[in-house]
Design an enzyme around this catalytic site. Structure first.
Site, PDB file in Angstrom:
ATOM      1  N   HIS A   1     -39.713 -71.480 -33.181  1.00  0.00           N
ATOM      2  CA  HIS A   1     -39.910 -70.071 -33.515  1.00  0.00           C
ATOM      3  C   HIS A   1     -38.569 -69.393 -33.794  1.00  0.00           C
ATOM      4  CE1 HIS A   1     -41.500 -65.936 -33.221  1.00  0.00           C
ATOM      5  NE2 HIS A   1     -40.391 -65.683 -32.535  1.00  0.00           N
ATOM      6  N   GLU A   2     -37.593 -69.612 -32.919  1.00  0.00           N
ATOM      7  CA  GLU A   2     -36.287 -68.983 -33.112  1.00  0.00           C
ATOM      8  C   GLU A   2     -35.599 -69.507 -34.374  1.00  0.00           C
ATOM      9  OE1 GLU A   2     -35.584 -66.416 -31.583  1.00  0.00           O
ATOM     10  OE2 GLU A   2     -37.148 -66.600 -30.067  1.00  0.00           O
TER      11      GLU A   2
ATOM     12  N   HIS B   1     -36.667 -67.653 -37.368  1.00  0.00           N
ATOM     13  CA  HIS B   1     -35.907 -66.433 -37.661  1.00  0.00           C
ATOM     14  C   HIS B   1     -34.643 -66.759 -38.465  1.00  0.00           C
ATOM     15  CE1 HIS B   1     -38.372 -63.679 -35.486  1.00  0.00           C
ATOM     16  NE2 HIS B   1     -38.160 -64.238 -34.300  1.00  0.00           N
TER      17      HIS B   1
END
Length: 225
Positions: free
Chosen positions: A99-100, A103
């Site tokens: 998920h990170e 980004h």
């Protein structure tokens, strides 16, 4: 702002949304933290592979203290993973790490909501610190103009929260796509990763909903005075 029954009820609802969403993410995270992934890679290793596969070799991965303190900082180009994610080979760790990295991909590709959020961040930081002070002064001095000014400042914070929603959902989508396409995860592991990221996203939804409810209350208060 007067402590009427409706105001107290609003605070109770906001607390329920906030605490409920936080409890849900912690429970889901801990559940899948106990389940290891078949590939046996840590969150840090998966993050590095995901970044490299998209040509982001310049983005580094580091370990930070705390739990669920994971984040990507576009100013430094660093994906920071909490210790329980960085070193762990659990489903939760892999989901959060990807998920990170999602980004980081957004920033590299110029994803519009990410760019918009970054652009308004300095203004939002000011508004989030100023609106309560302006509101209290307006109420105590009976200056309706200041109350409306506080509402405008608070609305800017909500705009930021609403822009954050597609940023977070898209990052999770990117992370899950990478997990599904790049690693031989069993169906249960993929389901677990999706559950973790969905629960995390709901915390942002709950925060935005709570803020909207409070905004509507302030609008009603201002119109009655």
């Amino acid at each position: 702002m007067p402590f009427s029954f409706s105001y107290i009820l609003l605070i109770v609802v906001m607390l329920a949304l906030g605490l409920g969403s936080q409890a849900a993410i912690k429970m889901t995270y801990k559940r899948w933290q106990k389940v290891g992934v078949a590939m046996g890679l840590s969150g840090a290793q998966v993050a590095r592979q995901m970044l490299n596969s998209h040509g982001l070799t310049n983005v580094s991965v580091q370990c930070v203290a705390g739990e669920l303190t994971d984040h990507f900082d576009p100013r430094t180009g660093v994906v920071s993973l909490s210790k329980t994610v960085y070193n762990s080979t659990s489903v939760s760790a892999v989901a959060v790490a990807c998920h990170e990295c999602g980004h980081a991909l957004q920033y590299a590709e110029g994803f519009l909501p990410m760019r918009a959020r970054s652009a308004i961040l300095p203004v939002v930081n000011f508004c989030s610190n100023a609106w309560v002070f302006v509101l209290l002064v307006g109420i105590f001095l009976g200056m309706l103009n200041l109350v409306w000014a506080a509402i405008i400042l608070y609305a800017a914070v909500i705009v930021f929260q609403l822009i954050t929603l597609p940023v977070e959902f898209n990052a999770s989508h990117r992370g899950l796509d990478y997990i599904k396409s790049s690693f031989p995860l069993m169906a249960g592991e993929y389901k677990g990763a999706r559950s973790v990221l969905t629960a995390a996203a709901m915390t942002y939804v709950a925060a935005a909903l709570s803020s909207l409810l409070y905004l509507f209350y302030m609008l009603g208060f201002a119109r009655q005075n």
